[in-house]
Design a protein around this motif. Structure first.
Motif, mmCIF file in Angstrom:
data_model
loop_
_atom_site.group_PDB
_atom_site.id
_atom_site.type_symbol
_atom_site.label_atom_id
_atom_site.label_comp_id
_atom_site.label_asym_id
_atom_site.label_seq_id
_atom_site.Cartn_x
_atom_site.Cartn_y
_atom_site.Cartn_z
ATOM 1 N N GLN A 154 0.829 -1.210 0.000
ATOM 2 C CA GLN A 154 0.000 0.000 0.000
ATOM 3 C C GLN A 154 0.861 1.256 0.000
ATOM 4 O OE1 GLN A 154 -3.441 0.179 2.701
ATOM 5 N NE2 GLN A 154 -2.684 2.168 3.380
ATOM 6 N N TYR A 155 1.868 1.294 0.877
ATOM 7 C CA TYR A 155 2.731 2.468 0.967
ATOM 8 C C TYR A 155 3.546 2.651 -0.307
ATOM 9 C CZ TYR A 155 1.691 2.116 5.973
ATOM 10 O OH TYR A 155 1.059 2.047 7.184
ATOM 11 N N ARG A 156 3.982 1.557 -0.888
ATOM 12 C CA ARG A 156 4.797 1.625 -2.097
ATOM 13 C C ARG A 156 3.971 1.979 -3.334
ATOM 14 N NH1 ARG A 156 10.532 1.546 -2.306
ATOM 15 N NH2 ARG A 156 11.080 1.179 -0.148
ATOM 16 N N SER A 157 2.657 1.894 -3.229
ATOM 17 C CA SER A 157 1.798 2.226 -4.375
ATOM 18 C C SER A 157 1.691 3.733 -4.595
ATOM 19 C CB SER A 157 0.394 1.634 -4.179
ATOM 20 O OG SER A 157 -0.333 2.346 -3.175
ATOM 21 N N LEU A 158 2.146 4.515 -3.616
ATOM 22 C CA LEU A 158 2.085 5.968 -3.695
ATOM 23 C C LEU A 158 3.500 6.535 -3.755
ATOM 24 C CD1 LEU A 158 -0.604 6.523 -0.906
ATOM 25 C CD2 LEU A 158 -1.005 6.566 -3.377
ATOM 26 N N GLY A 159 3.685 7.594 -4.522
ATOM 27 C CA GLY A 159 4.993 8.230 -4.619
ATOM 28 C C GLY A 159 5.242 9.169 -3.450
ATOM 29 N N ALA A 160 6.483 9.198 -2.985
ATOM 30 C CA ALA A 160 6.826 10.034 -1.834
ATOM 31 C C ALA A 160 6.554 11.512 -2.104
ATOM 32 C CB ALA A 160 8.292 9.833 -1.450
ATOM 33 N N ALA A 161 6.928 11.999 -3.277
ATOM 34 C CA ALA A 161 6.744 13.427 -3.579
ATOM 35 C C ALA A 161 5.265 13.797 -3.587
ATOM 36 C CB ALA A 161 7.384 13.759 -4.920
ATOM 37 N N GLU A 162 4.410 12.866 -4.010
ATOM 38 C CA GLU A 162 2.970 13.130 -4.013
ATOM 39 C C GLU A 162 2.419 13.137 -2.600
ATOM 40 O OE1 GLU A 162 -1.045 11.434 -6.253
ATOM 41 O OE2 GLU A 162 0.652 10.082 -5.916
ATOM 42 N N VAL A 163 2.813 12.167 -1.801
ATOM 43 C CA VAL A 163 2.329 12.062 -0.429
ATOM 44 C C VAL A 163 2.802 13.249 0.411
ATOM 45 C CG1 VAL A 163 2.471 10.696 1.691
ATOM 46 C CG2 VAL A 163 2.185 9.550 -0.510
ATOM 47 N N LEU A 164 4.021 13.692 0.170
ATOM 48 C CA LEU A 164 4.639 14.738 0.996
ATOM 49 C C LEU A 164 4.554 16.130 0.373
ATOM 50 C CD1 LEU A 164 7.896 12.788 1.991
ATOM 51 C CD2 LEU A 164 5.776 12.989 3.303
ATOM 52 N N GLY A 216 8.299 3.042 7.989
ATOM 53 C CA GLY A 216 7.447 2.102 7.274
ATOM 54 C C GLY A 216 8.140 1.311 6.188
ATOM 55 N N SER A 217 7.674 1.466 4.965
ATOM 56 C CA SER A 217 8.202 0.718 3.822
ATOM 57 C C SER A 217 9.545 1.241 3.337
ATOM 58 C CB SER A 217 7.200 0.772 2.662
ATOM 59 O OG SER A 217 7.136 2.084 2.132
ATOM 60 N N GLY A 218 10.010 2.359 3.902
ATOM 61 C CA GLY A 218 11.268 2.949 3.470
ATOM 62 C C GLY A 218 11.141 3.888 2.290
ATOM 63 N N ARG A 219 9.954 4.065 1.789
ATOM 64 C CA ARG A 219 9.716 4.905 0.608
ATOM 65 C C ARG A 219 10.228 6.324 0.813
ATOM 66 N NH1 ARG A 219 3.833 6.198 0.601
ATOM 67 N NH2 ARG A 219 4.644 7.682 2.144
ATOM 68 N N ASP A 220 9.875 6.935 1.939
ATOM 69 C CA ASP A 220 10.255 8.332 2.161
ATOM 70 C C ASP A 220 11.741 8.468 2.476
ATOM 71 O OD1 ASP A 220 7.582 8.831 1.750
ATOM 72 O OD2 ASP A 220 7.112 9.030 3.880
ATOM 73 N N SER A 221 12.294 7.489 3.194
ATOM 74 C CA SER A 221 13.739 7.509 3.457
ATOM 75 C C SER A 221 14.516 7.476 2.150
ATOM 76 C CB SER A 221 14.141 6.316 4.331
ATOM 77 O OG SER A 221 13.675 6.462 5.651
ATOM 78 N N GLU A 222 14.078 6.637 1.235
ATOM 79 C CA GLU A 222 14.754 6.535 -0.057
ATOM 80 C C GLU A 222 14.634 7.838 -0.844
ATOM 81 O OE1 GLU A 222 13.158 3.036 -1.935
ATOM 82 O OE2 GLU A 222 13.578 1.850 -0.132
ATOM 83 N N TYR A 223 13.479 8.472 -0.760
ATOM 84 C CA TYR A 223 13.288 9.749 -1.449
ATOM 85 C C TYR A 223 14.221 10.808 -0.871
ATOM 86 C CZ TYR A 223 11.116 14.086 -2.985
ATOM 87 O OH TYR A 223 10.896 15.335 -3.519
ATOM 88 N N LEU A 224 14.296 10.888 0.444
ATOM 89 C CA LEU A 224 15.180 11.871 1.081
ATOM 90 C C LEU A 224 16.642 11.600 0.737
ATOM 91 C CD1 LEU A 224 13.367 11.965 4.538
ATOM 92 C CD2 LEU A 224 13.508 13.874 2.925
ATOM 93 N N VAL A 254 -6.391 15.840 0.867
ATOM 94 C CA VAL A 254 -7.331 14.762 0.572
ATOM 95 C C VAL A 254 -6.623 13.430 0.772
ATOM 96 C CG1 VAL A 254 -8.608 16.162 -1.088
ATOM 97 C CG2 VAL A 254 -6.708 14.720 -1.876
ATOM 98 N N ASP A 255 -7.393 12.388 0.929
ATOM 99 C CA ASP A 255 -6.832 11.044 1.073
ATOM 100 C C ASP A 255 -6.507 10.485 -0.305
ATOM 101 O OD1 ASP A 255 -6.246 8.590 2.628
ATOM 102 O OD2 ASP A 255 -7.895 7.797 1.423
ATOM 103 N N LEU A 256 -5.258 10.153 -0.547
ATOM 104 C CA LEU A 256 -4.817 9.695 -1.863
ATOM 105 C C LEU A 256 -5.333 8.306 -2.198
ATOM 106 C CD1 LEU A 256 -1.131 11.010 -1.893
ATOM 107 C CD2 LEU A 256 -3.144 12.008 -3.002
#
Length: 198
Positions: free
Chosen positions: A18-28, A48-56, A180-182
């Motif tokens: 679920q977390y990986r289905s959304l892009g970090a830049a979009e969520v943040l 969580g899934s590491g998505r945001d850490s990887e983006y940073l 809004v909820d993505l």
């Protein structure tokens, strides 16, 4: 956060996808302006899934990635996150083990975890983030307002209470935006707050 941690470990596959289905830049998107532009030391709390850490890390930052749910954390590590990401096993509100970094982070991200803290824990956690940030640093906190989910240890939360907890912790400047909820859930609202340590 023990109950919430156990729940995320038990359902790690579901939440990882679920977390990986959304892009970090979009969520943040509402806190992107708070992320330093120069390479910095940043903290990703409840990663969580590491998505945001990887983006940073992709922006050139050194990231201390903290996720208490071991199964979820191991799934993130299995992707091969690279040398800019340092994994830590710790949890809110006190983030034990990070004493080495006290007063050292330029930016702290805490995405989608604040509603798992009780009202008392939120005040304690806000104080801990203040202690971990450098003077002039910023903390970005995102959280959702949604129907209760006792099985996930998710508490009722209000933006005004979050802002007051951070004000009492020493953050005198802050901004909050509603999102809004993505995932398209009509009963869910998200808030993104940026707190400045002057």
């Amino acid at each position: 956060m023990t109950a919430a941690t156990d729940y995320y470990d038990q359902h790690a596959d579901k939440f990882f996808e679920q977390y990986r289905s959304l892009g970090a830049a979009e969520v943040l998107k509402d806190v992107l302006h708070a992320i330093p532009t120069a390479p910095s030391l940043v903290l990703d709390v409840a990663s969580g899934s590491g998505r945001d850490s990887e983006y940073l890390a992709s922006l050139g930052h050194t990231v201390v990635s903290v996720e208490p749910a071991k199964v979820l954390r191991d799934k993130a590590v299995s992707l091969g996150q690279g040398p800019r990401i340092l994994q830590f096993d710790s949890s809110l509100p006190f983030l034990e083990g990070l004493e080495l970094f006290d007063g050292g982070f330029d930016f702290i991200l805490c995405a989608a975890a604040w509603m798992h803290l009780s009202p008392l824990e939120r005040g304690e956690a806000a104080c801990r983030l203040h202690a971990l940030l450098k003077k002039g640093g910023r903390a970005a906190v995102t959280y959702k307002v949604a129907p209760p989910e006792p099985e996930r240890a998710m508490f009722a939360i209000h933006a005004e209470q979050v802002e007051e907890d951070f004000r009492l912790a020493g953050f005198l400047r802050f901004e909050t935006r509603e999102n809004v909820d993505l995932l398209g859930r009509g009963d869910t609202r998200w808030f993104s707050s940026v707190f400045h340590k002057d």
